[in-house]
Design a protein around this motif. Sequence first.
Motif, PDB file in Angstrom:
ATOM      1  N   VAL A   1       0.831  -1.203   0.000  1.00  0.00           N
ATOM      2  CA  VAL A   1       0.000   0.000   0.000  1.00  0.00           C
ATOM      3  C   VAL A   1       0.867   1.255   0.000  1.00  0.00           C
ATOM      4  O   VAL A   1       0.542   2.248  -0.659  1.00  0.00           O
ATOM      5  CB  VAL A   1      -0.980   0.008   1.190  1.00  0.00           C
ATOM      6  N   SER A   2       1.995   1.216   0.701  1.00  0.00           N
ATOM      7  CA  SER A   2       2.928   2.346   0.659  1.00  0.00           C
ATOM      8  C   SER A   2       3.396   2.596  -0.777  1.00  0.00           C
ATOM      9  O   SER A   2       3.552   3.743  -1.203  1.00  0.00           O
ATOM     10  CB  SER A   2       4.137   2.075   1.563  1.00  0.00           C
ATOM     11  N   LYS A   3       3.595   1.513  -1.497  1.00  0.00           N
ATOM     12  CA  LYS A   3       3.987   1.621  -2.905  1.00  0.00           C
ATOM     13  C   LYS A   3       2.883   2.274  -3.733  1.00  0.00           C
ATOM     14  O   LYS A   3       3.147   3.179  -4.541  1.00  0.00           O
ATOM     15  CB  LYS A   3       4.306   0.228  -3.457  1.00  0.00           C
ATOM     16  N   ASP A   4       1.648   1.839  -3.520  1.00  0.00           N
ATOM     17  CA  ASP A   4       0.528   2.408  -4.268  1.00  0.00           C
ATOM     18  C   ASP A   4       0.348   3.897  -3.953  1.00  0.00           C
ATOM     19  O   ASP A   4       0.108   4.707  -4.860  1.00  0.00           O
ATOM     20  CB  ASP A   4      -0.758   1.646  -3.956  1.00  0.00           C
ATOM     21  N   ILE A   5       0.452   4.257  -2.682  1.00  0.00           N
ATOM     22  CA  ILE A   5       0.337   5.677  -2.313  1.00  0.00           C
ATOM     23  C   ILE A   5       1.434   6.475  -3.005  1.00  0.00           C
ATOM     24  O   ILE A   5       1.202   7.593  -3.487  1.00  0.00           O
ATOM     25  CB  ILE A   5       0.431   5.860  -0.793  1.00  0.00           C
ATOM     26  N   SER A   6       2.618   5.908  -3.078  1.00  0.00           N
ATOM     27  CA  SER A   6       3.743   6.594  -3.725  1.00  0.00           C
ATOM     28  C   SER A   6       3.451   6.868  -5.195  1.00  0.00           C
ATOM     29  O   SER A   6       3.791   7.934  -5.723  1.00  0.00           O
ATOM     30  CB  SER A   6       5.021   5.759  -3.592  1.00  0.00           C
ATOM     31  N   TYR A   7       2.817   5.909  -5.851  1.00  0.00           N
ATOM     32  CA  TYR A   7       2.435   6.126  -7.254  1.00  0.00           C
ATOM     33  C   TYR A   7       1.397   7.243  -7.375  1.00  0.00           C
ATOM     34  O   TYR A   7       1.422   8.024  -8.330  1.00  0.00           O
ATOM     35  CB  TYR A   7       1.903   4.833  -7.870  1.00  0.00           C
ATOM     36  N   ALA A   8       0.487   7.315  -6.415  1.00  0.00           N
ATOM     37  CA  ALA A   8      -0.504   8.399  -6.434  1.00  0.00           C
ATOM     38  C   ALA A   8       0.173   9.750  -6.259  1.00  0.00           C
ATOM     39  O   ALA A   8      -0.152  10.723  -6.952  1.00  0.00           O
ATOM     40  CB  ALA A   8      -1.539   8.172  -5.331  1.00  0.00           C
ATOM     41  N   VAL A   9       1.137   9.817  -5.352  1.00  0.00           N
ATOM     42  CA  VAL A   9       1.886  11.058  -5.141  1.00  0.00           C
ATOM     43  C   VAL A   9       2.655  11.427  -6.402  1.00  0.00           C
ATOM     44  O   VAL A   9       2.663  12.593  -6.836  1.00  0.00           O
ATOM     45  CB  VAL A   9       2.847  10.923  -3.945  1.00  0.00           C
ATOM     46  N   LYS A  10       3.294  10.436  -6.998  1.00  0.00           N
ATOM     47  CA  LYS A  10       4.058  10.682  -8.228  1.00  0.00           C
ATOM     48  C   LYS A  10       3.149  11.203  -9.339  1.00  0.00           C
ATOM     49  O   LYS A  10       3.545  12.079 -10.121  1.00  0.00           O
ATOM     50  CB  LYS A  10       4.745   9.385  -8.678  1.00  0.00           C
ATOM     51  N   TYR A  11       1.936  10.678  -9.393  1.00  0.00           N
ATOM     52  CA  TYR A  11       0.958  11.125 -10.387  1.00  0.00           C
ATOM     53  C   TYR A  11       0.712  12.628 -10.253  1.00  0.00           C
ATOM     54  O   TYR A  11       0.666  13.358 -11.252  1.00  0.00           O
ATOM     55  CB  TYR A  11      -0.340  10.338 -10.192  1.00  0.00           C
ATOM     56  N   PHE A  12       0.570  13.098  -9.030  1.00  0.00           N
ATOM     57  CA  PHE A  12       0.334  14.526  -8.808  1.00  0.00           C
ATOM     58  C   PHE A  12       1.594  15.356  -9.045  1.00  0.00           C
ATOM     59  O   PHE A  12       1.515  16.465  -9.588  1.00  0.00           O
ATOM     60  CB  PHE A  12      -0.189  14.767  -7.391  1.00  0.00           C
ATOM     61  N   LEU A  13       2.731  14.828  -8.664  1.00  0.00           N
ATOM     62  CA  LEU A  13       3.973  15.577  -8.863  1.00  0.00           C
ATOM     63  C   LEU A  13       4.230  15.823 -10.345  1.00  0.00           C
ATOM     64  O   LEU A  13       4.686  16.908 -10.733  1.00  0.00           O
ATOM     65  CB  LEU A  13       5.149  14.809  -8.247  1.00  0.00           C
ATOM     66  N   LYS A  14       3.921  14.841 -11.178  1.00  0.00           N
ATOM     67  CA  LYS A  14       4.131  14.977 -12.624  1.00  0.00           C
ATOM     68  C   LYS A  14       3.110  15.916 -13.260  1.00  0.00           C
ATOM     69  O   LYS A  14       3.336  16.432 -14.359  1.00  0.00           O
ATOM     70  CB  LYS A  14       4.070  13.610 -13.295  1.00  0.00           C
ATOM     71  N   ARG A  15       1.990  16.152 -12.568  1.00  0.00           N
ATOM     72  CA  ARG A  15       0.915  16.982 -13.117  1.00  0.00           C
ATOM     73  C   ARG A  15       0.596  18.159 -12.195  1.00  0.00           C
ATOM     74  O   ARG A  15      -0.536  18.601 -12.095  1.00  0.00           O
ATOM     75  CB  ARG A  15      -0.344  16.117 -13.328  1.00  0.00           C
ATOM     76  N   LYS A  16       1.613  18.655 -11.534  1.00  0.00           N
ATOM     77  CA  LYS A  16       1.407  19.709 -10.537  1.00  0.00           C
ATOM     78  C   LYS A  16       0.808  20.970 -11.141  1.00  0.00           C
ATOM     79  O   LYS A  16       0.029  21.674 -10.488  1.00  0.00           O
ATOM     80  CB  LYS A  16       2.720  20.035  -9.835  1.00  0.00           C
ATOM     81  N   ASN A  17       1.152  21.279 -12.377  1.00  0.00           N
ATOM     82  CA  ASN A  17       0.600  22.484 -13.010  1.00  0.00           C
ATOM     83  C   ASN A  17      -0.869  22.291 -13.386  1.00  0.00           C
ATOM     84  O   ASN A  17      -1.678  23.215 -13.250  1.00  0.00           O
ATOM     85  CB  ASN A  17       1.426  22.854 -14.246  1.00  0.00           C
ATOM     86  N   LYS A  18      -1.207  21.099 -13.838  1.00  0.00           N
ATOM     87  CA  LYS A  18      -2.597  20.804 -14.187  1.00  0.00           C
ATOM     88  C   LYS A  18      -3.497  20.903 -12.957  1.00  0.00           C
ATOM     89  O   LYS A  18      -4.569  21.511 -12.996  1.00  0.00           O
ATOM     90  CB  LYS A  18      -2.696  19.408 -14.793  1.00  0.00           C
TER      91      LYS A  18
END
Length: 295
Positions: free
Chosen positions: A124-141
């Motif tokens: 689950v820590s891994k999955d949360i990390s992917y969610a965070v990464k998703y937002f980091l890559k789309r921070k401007n959006k």
Amino acid sequence: MKTTLSLFFILLFLNSFSQERFLEKNTNFSESTYTYQRIKKDKNLKLDFYKPKKRKGKVPLLIYVHGGGFSGGDRKDKAATDFAKEMVQYGYAVASISYRLTMKGIGFGCTTSSVLKIAAFNDVSKDISYAVKYFLKRKNKFKIDTDKIILVGSSAGAEAVLNLAYVYENKILDTNFKFAGIIAMAGATISIDKITTETAIPTQLFHGIQDDLVPYNIASHHYCKKDATGYLPLFGSKAIAEKLKLIKKPFYLYSVKNGDHSWNARPIYQCKNEIIDFLYYDVLKHQNRQVETAI
């Protein structure tokens, strides 16, 4: 007359002080669903994103991780949606995420291997990390302030976010990334050794002292006996707070003397002011407080 005026200005000051904790009171928000990690068509991981409308600039992001023993629960459950719709009114964006329910059909009791339990924390820590990464890559959006991403978890979700912040060896997020804060409701972690002056972040902990599933202080998960397959020592909210106190880092421990495991969700409804207070003063304003409250 002078006394009346003095009282008026005191009340005015107190009112303005209490309102200062809120970024912005706004009942208008948008809600959208996104796939943040693709696994298989029927197992893709999704999140519901709540964003305050008419809010200028970048906003702090709360990532909410639901409970359910790593075998159930839903990102759209009542506690998750109520929390998101409440906090978005105060200027925070909220993402309620799904994650892999790796213990579905297995359970999380004393007959389940402790190795599988630790693997569930890490998955689950891994999955949360992917969610965070998703937002980091789309921070401007999304117009997210990437320096103000806060983890929030309930029960199993609390165990997962504490694991992510203080135990998990992250190979998904950049080594320089650091969460701005964490709110754990009835959570615990397998170790406090990695909570150091370098890794510590503002941490708010809600826990019932009589919790018979997730220990309030130091005990085995579900209070399993040492000879049980599922015996797994955990460090609960009290132990985490004591470690943060020792290294002089900020924490907010809210203990409930007669509280049971139902306090994994009750803070959402009964402790809104404490949550807002913590987010504003400890996470956003870096006041480095150490708060202990017992009811």
